[in-house]
Design an enzyme around this catalytic site. Structure first.
Site, PDB file in Angstrom:
ATOM      1  N   PRO A   1       0.842  -1.205   0.000  1.00  0.00           N
ATOM      2  CA  PRO A   1       0.000   0.000   0.000  1.00  0.00           C
ATOM      3  C   PRO A   1       0.877   1.256   0.000  1.00  0.00           C
ATOM      4  O   PRO A   1       1.810   1.369   0.793  1.00  0.00           O
ATOM      5  CB  PRO A   1      -0.792  -0.108   1.311  1.00  0.00           C
ATOM      6  CG  PRO A   1      -0.642  -1.524   1.752  1.00  0.00           C
ATOM      7  CD  PRO A   1       0.662  -2.008   1.205  1.00  0.00           C
ATOM      8  N   GLU A   2       0.617   2.160  -0.917  1.00  0.00           N
ATOM      9  CA  GLU A   2       1.354   3.421  -0.995  1.00  0.00           C
ATOM     10  C   GLU A   2       0.469   4.543  -0.448  1.00  0.00           C
ATOM     11  O   GLU A   2      -0.670   4.310  -0.062  1.00  0.00           O
ATOM     12  CB  GLU A   2       1.751   3.695  -2.449  1.00  0.00           C
ATOM     13  CG  GLU A   2       2.738   2.683  -3.023  1.00  0.00           C
ATOM     14  CD  GLU A   2       4.137   2.805  -2.401  1.00  0.00           C
ATOM     15  OE1 GLU A   2       4.424   3.844  -1.780  1.00  0.00           O
ATOM     16  OE2 GLU A   2       4.916   1.853  -2.514  1.00  0.00           O
TER      17      GLU A   2
END
Ligand SMILES: [Zn+2]
Length: 273
Positions: free
Chosen positions: A2-3
């Site tokens: 997840p960014e």
């Protein structure tokens, strides 16, 4: 992984279910994730009201009057809002219950984090994990001038300077390649050799690309499931990322892949000088 956009999308998804709600239970099904869970977390949280949610870099912040719950999704974590009678699955390590609903953290690889920062220890911004973070790319403090000033003594390649996260947060591997393409900057360029005009293009590209990714619900969705359980978002149409050997969408030159700091970088050797 997840960014920043995925974390922001998650925050926006869970916020209306949490803000103003009183915590009625905390369930921990493991001793911890990357670090041990805080001792006495249920005692700390039960009976207290969630005042707001926030985000700093990839850290999700759940704010109470007496402190902040800090959640990181690690490599593979995701959060969902569920009815509180839904039975946990194997990797569901943490529940924050608010009456008939709960916030559930699932994290198969357990690189995530659930931490508590008490208000009496000062602003959460000063937490050990948050205080070295660069500015937020979608806030006013981020600008071409900022990038320019902060890189005058940085001779490493601009791609790696972006990934380091101490000047600006949230420009992960995908977004660094894509932003540098849009700004027409070769990723190997030493950061201190880049002038203000090129940083104007880069700052604009970073803002646009991250805002678009948030808009579309995040783009590294292999390990991310939306707040309501579906993963119906679509991948962005990348210009360079994971397109090695394929023709540049602008000039048809094959996209090149190189390794910088053990991470793959993709760029067009013709468009990016
Ligand atoms: Zn090109």
């Amino acid at each position: 992984m997840p960014e920043l956009p995925e974390v922001e999308v998650t925050r926006r998804g869970v916020a209306p279910h949490l803000e103003g709600q009183v915590v009625t239970g905390v369930t921990l099904r493991h001793t911890g994730l990357r670090w041990p869970f805080p001792a006495g977390l249920a005692q700390t949280l039960v009976g207290h009201t969630v005042r707001s949610t926030g985000r700093r870099g990839k850290y999700l912040l759940i704010n109470f009057d007496h402190g902040t719950l800090i959640i990181h999704l690690g490599m593979s974590g995701h959060l969902r809002i569920l009815p509180s009678d839904v039975l946990p699955k194997k990797h569901d390590h943490f529940d924050l219950q608010t009456g008939s609903q709960l916030l559930r953290l699932s994290d198969p690889r357990r690189f995530g984090a659930v931490l508590w920062h008490a208000a009496e220890d000062g602003s959460v911004e000063n937490h050990l994990l948050l205080r070295t973070l660069g500015v937020e790319p979608l806030e006013a403090a981020f600008s071409a001038q900022w990038l320019y000033q902060q890189t005058r003594k940085r001779s490493s390649a601009i791609k790696q300077v972006l990934l380091a996260g101490d000047i600006v947060v949230g420009v992960g591997n995908i977004y660094a390649s894509e932003s540098l393409f849009q700004a027409r900057i070769n990723p190997k360029t030493p950061a201190h050799r880049i002038g203000l005009a090129r940083y104007e293009r880069l700052a604009e590209a970073i803002r646009q690309i991250l805002a678009a990714a948030i808009e579309q619900g995040g783009s590294t969705l292999k390990d991310f499931i939306g707040v309501n359980g579906q993963s119906g978002y679509f991948q962005q149409n990348y210009f360079t990322y994971a397109r090695a050997g394929e023709p540049c969408r602008i000039c048809k030159t094959p996209i090149r892949q190189i390794i910088q700091g053990q991470r793959s970088t993709f760029y067009c050797p013709n468009c990016q000088k």
